[in-house]
Scaffold this active site. Sequence first.
Site, PDB file in Angstrom:
ATOM      1  N   GLU A   1      -1.155  -8.615   4.924  1.00  0.00           N
ATOM      2  CA  GLU A   1      -1.089  -8.767   6.394  1.00  0.00           C
ATOM      3  C   GLU A   1      -2.469  -8.657   7.038  1.00  0.00           C
ATOM      4  OE1 GLU A   1      -0.585  -6.062   4.803  1.00  0.00           O
ATOM      5  OE2 GLU A   1      -1.094  -4.304   6.007  1.00  0.00           O
TER       6      GLU A   1
ATOM      7  N   HIS B   1      -3.556  -5.493   0.972  1.00  0.00           N
ATOM      8  CA  HIS B   1      -2.846  -5.733   2.236  1.00  0.00           C
ATOM      9  C   HIS B   1      -2.818  -7.230   2.596  1.00  0.00           C
ATOM     10  CE1 HIS B   1      -2.437  -1.605   3.922  1.00  0.00           C
ATOM     11  NE2 HIS B   1      -3.411  -1.342   3.072  1.00  0.00           N
TER      12      HIS B   1
ATOM     13  N   CYS C   1       0.839  -1.205   0.000  1.00  0.00           N
ATOM     14  CA  CYS C   1       0.000   0.000   0.000  1.00  0.00           C
ATOM     15  C   CYS C   1       0.874   1.254   0.000  1.00  0.00           C
ATOM     16  CB  CYS C   1      -0.976  -0.043   1.173  1.00  0.00           C
ATOM     17  SG  CYS C   1      -2.321   1.141   0.969  1.00  0.00           S
TER      18      CYS C   1
END
Lengths: 141, 247
Positions: free
Chosen positions: B215, B213, B86
Site C-alpha cells: 500500500e 508494504h 507487516c
Amino acid sequence: MIVELFVGLKIPDTTALTTKQTLESMNLHVKNLQRYDYYAFEIRGDQKQFEKKIASVDVIVNANKNIALFSLQQKGIKVLVKNLDGHSESLLYTLTERLEIKGIVKVTRGVVWVMDCSKEMAVEATTLLLYNPNFQEYQLL
Amino acid sequence: MKAAVILFPGMNCENETMRALTVSGFHIELVRWNQHVNLDDFSCFVIPGGFSYEDRIRAGVIAAKHPLLDEIKKQSKKGKPVIGICNGAQVLVESGLVPGFSSSAQMGLAPNKNPEVNGYYSTWVKIRPAQQKKNAFNRLFTENDVIDIPVAHGEGRFATKEDNEKIKNLIAFQYCDYHRAIDQSFPTNPNGSLLNIAGITNEAGNVLAIMPHPERASFDKQTQAYGFIPKGLLFFKSMKEYIKEEL
C-alpha cells in the site's frame, strides 16, 4: 562468572496486565503475573563491583521507573523466555565501547515471567502465548 | 466486492491500505476489533500494518489470540483471500493461519538480523514473485517482475522449525537484487529472513503474510522520488481477479 540481572517496573506494567487479560480470555486464570527483563552477563573481575556498576547503567535500569534485582525471590513459577540467538552484540558494544564498562565478555537477554499458578498452567501459558518455538526457547527457573 | 480492513488497537496503516483497496476496485469497510460485524458480508480481509497492542509479548501475538481471528480463519476456509501486511503478517503467522499446517504457530517473525542497524529498520527493498503456482495475490505479476517496495519493521525475519522443503512451496515473494537474484546477504535480504522470504501463503494460496508494504508502493507520488514504478496495486487487483475467477 555469570551475573544475572532482573529488571522490573515500579510503575504499572501494561505488558503484564495485557498478558494476564489475554491468558484469562484463553481460560488460563493466573492469580498474579509479573514480568522482568532478564540479562545474564558473563564477566571477568569482581562480582560485587560489577553488580553495583551495572545496576546504575541507565540504558538498562532507569531509576525513575525500574527496579534492579540480582536474584528473584518472588512467589510463583518463574519462566525465562529467550530468543534462540539471545545474546546481544549491540548491548555488549554499548556497555563496553560507549560506556566503557570493563570485563564483560557476553550479554544474554530474555524475559522472565513470574506466574502465581500451578506449574502445569504456567507451562501451558508459556507454550500457548509467551514463547514461539520457531525462534525462542523457554526454561523454568 | 467488499473488503474488510481489520483494525486492532495500535495498527496505523489503515488509511493508505483503504486508499489502495478503493483504487483497486473494492468497496471497503473498516472493522474494529470490538465491533460485532457479520464477516459473511465480505469477499476478502486485509490486516494492515502498525503495532497492535504495542507489540506486547511479541509482535502480533495478542491480536492473534483475539476471537476475531477465529472468525477470519473460518472465512479463509471458504477460500476468501486474507492478506496481512507487516504487523498484519505477524498476526497471521502467530495465529497459525500461515502456513496453516496446524492450529498453532508453525513459523515466527523473529527480530531482524541486520549487520548495520539493530532493531527497527526502514528502507526500500526489491522483491520478486517466487516460482510458485498462482495464488490469490500474484496472478497479475509476471515471472520477470521486480517490485520496489518499502519495509519498516523490527521483527520481520521469517523463521521456522518446520522442514524448509515444506515451506519452500509456499513462498510467494522473495527479497531479490536488481537482477532478480536471490542473494541471502544484507542489504538484498534486509532482515536475515529464511530463504529470503518476504511473503508466504497457506497451502491453499488464499492467505498471505507479507512484511513489505504494497500500500506504500501503489501510487506515483509514493515512488517517483526514488524513480520506481508503483506496483503495489497489483497485489490488491490480483486479489480481485482471484475473487472473480475462483469464488
